[in-house]
Scaffold this motif. Structure first.
Motif, PDB file in Angstrom:
ATOM      1  N   THR A 271     -20.530 -30.701  19.473  1.00  0.00           N
ATOM      2  CA  THR A 271     -21.567 -31.459  19.207  1.00  0.00           C
ATOM      3  C   THR A 271     -22.968 -30.524  19.912  1.00  0.00           C
ATOM      4  OG1 THR A 271     -21.385 -32.368  21.488  1.00  0.00           O
ATOM      5  CG2 THR A 271     -20.093 -33.701  19.631  1.00  0.00           C
TER       6      THR A 271
ATOM      7  N   ILE B  30     -29.783 -29.151  14.309  1.00  0.00           N
ATOM      8  CA  ILE B  30     -30.549 -30.325  13.949  1.00  0.00           C
ATOM      9  C   ILE B  30     -32.155 -30.063  14.604  1.00  0.00           C
ATOM     10  CG2 ILE B  30     -31.338 -32.442  14.083  1.00  0.00           C
ATOM     11  CD1 ILE B  30     -28.133 -32.977  14.211  1.00  0.00           C
ATOM     12  N   THR B  31     -31.998 -29.459  15.779  1.00  0.00           N
ATOM     13  CA  THR B  31     -33.528 -29.191  16.427  1.00  0.00           C
ATOM     14  C   THR B  31     -33.803 -27.654  16.145  1.00  0.00           C
ATOM     15  OG1 THR B  31     -32.378 -28.643  18.368  1.00  0.00           O
ATOM     16  CG2 THR B  31     -33.238 -30.835  18.020  1.00  0.00           C
TER      17      THR B  31
ATOM     18  N   GLY C 125     -31.933 -37.368   5.009  1.00  0.00           N
ATOM     19  CA  GLY C 125     -33.025 -36.819   5.741  1.00  0.00           C
ATOM     20  C   GLY C 125     -34.142 -36.266   4.685  1.00  0.00           C
TER      21      GLY C 125
ATOM     22  N   VAL D 259     -20.939 -29.756  10.770  1.00  0.00           N
ATOM     23  CA  VAL D 259     -20.582 -31.198  10.924  1.00  0.00           C
ATOM     24  C   VAL D 259     -18.971 -31.456  10.636  1.00  0.00           C
ATOM     25  CG1 VAL D 259     -20.427 -33.370   9.742  1.00  0.00           C
ATOM     26  CG2 VAL D 259     -22.784 -31.984  10.525  1.00  0.00           C
TER      27      VAL D 259
ATOM     28  N   MET E 144     -25.880 -33.801   4.169  1.00  0.00           N
ATOM     29  CA  MET E 144     -27.085 -33.817   5.318  1.00  0.00           C
ATOM     30  C   MET E 144     -27.930 -35.076   4.739  1.00  0.00           C
ATOM     31  SD  MET E 144     -29.426 -31.107   6.549  1.00  0.00           S
ATOM     32  CE  MET E 144     -30.677 -31.417   7.911  1.00  0.00           C
TER      33      MET E 144
ATOM     34  N   TYR F 134     -25.230 -26.538   8.425  1.00  0.00           N
ATOM     35  CA  TYR F 134     -25.090 -27.793   8.911  1.00  0.00           C
ATOM     36  C   TYR F 134     -23.936 -28.667   8.495  1.00  0.00           C
ATOM     37  CZ  TYR F 134     -26.056 -32.731  10.116  1.00  0.00           C
ATOM     38  OH  TYR F 134     -26.056 -33.862  10.713  1.00  0.00           O
ATOM     39  N   ASN F 135     -23.881 -28.410   7.245  1.00  0.00           N
ATOM     40  CA  ASN F 135     -22.436 -29.159   6.677  1.00  0.00           C
ATOM     41  C   ASN F 135     -21.370 -28.713   7.438  1.00  0.00           C
ATOM     42  OD1 ASN F 135     -23.889 -31.018   5.286  1.00  0.00           O
ATOM     43  ND2 ASN F 135     -24.110 -30.041   3.436  1.00  0.00           N
TER      44      ASN F 135
ATOM     45  N   THR G   1     -23.980 -28.581  16.617  1.00  0.00           N
ATOM     46  CA  THR G   1     -24.539 -29.394  15.826  1.00  0.00           C
ATOM     47  C   THR G   1     -25.930 -29.808  16.270  1.00  0.00           C
ATOM     48  OG1 THR G   1     -22.418 -30.205  15.181  1.00  0.00           O
ATOM     49  CG2 THR G   1     -24.271 -31.582  14.335  1.00  0.00           C
ATOM     50  N   GLU G   2     -26.338 -30.177  17.245  1.00  0.00           N
ATOM     51  CA  GLU G   2     -27.630 -30.653  17.633  1.00  0.00           C
ATOM     52  C   GLU G   2     -28.713 -29.306  17.979  1.00  0.00           C
ATOM     53  OE1 GLU G   2     -29.607 -32.276  21.789  1.00  0.00           O
ATOM     54  OE2 GLU G   2     -27.421 -32.814  21.647  1.00  0.00           O
TER      55      GLU G   2
END
Length: 75
Positions: free
Chosen positions: A67, A74-75, A3, A27, A1, A23-24, A70-71
Motif C-alpha cells: 500500500t 500516486i503522489t 482519473g 495495484v 487507473m 501503477y496497474n 501504491t501511494e
C-alpha cells in the motif's frame, strides 16, 4: 487507473503510458498481498497457532508495504 491525467511539461505519451502500466502492475501486487493477508488471517482464526500468527504478521507487513508503494506512485 481512473482519473484525469494532464499532459504538461513536455511529458511524452510513452512516459504517461509507462506510469499507468507501473501503477496497474503495483495495484495487482497490492491485491495479491491483500488476498494472502485474508488467507493467513483465516488460517490463524481456525488454528490460533504461533506459526499461523507469524504468517499473518508477515502477510500484514507485506500488504502494508504494497500500500505504501501504491501511494508513492500516486503522489
Amino acid at each position: 487507473m481512473t482519473g484525469i491525467i494532464t499532459k504538461k511539461d513536455n511529458v511524452t505519451t510513452d512516459t504517461i503510458n509507462r506510469i499507468i502500466e507501473e501503477y496497474n502492475i503495483q495495484v495487482k501486487r497490492e491485491s495479491e498481498a491483500f488476498q494472502t493477508l485474508a488467507e493467513c488471517r483465516k488460517a490463524y482464526e481456525n488454528t490460533f497457532s504461533e506459526s499461523d500468527l507469524n504468517s499473518y504478521e508477515s502477510a500484514l507487513e507485506w500488504y502494508l508495504q504494497m500500500t505504501d508503494v501504491t501511494e508513492s506512485l500516486i503522489t
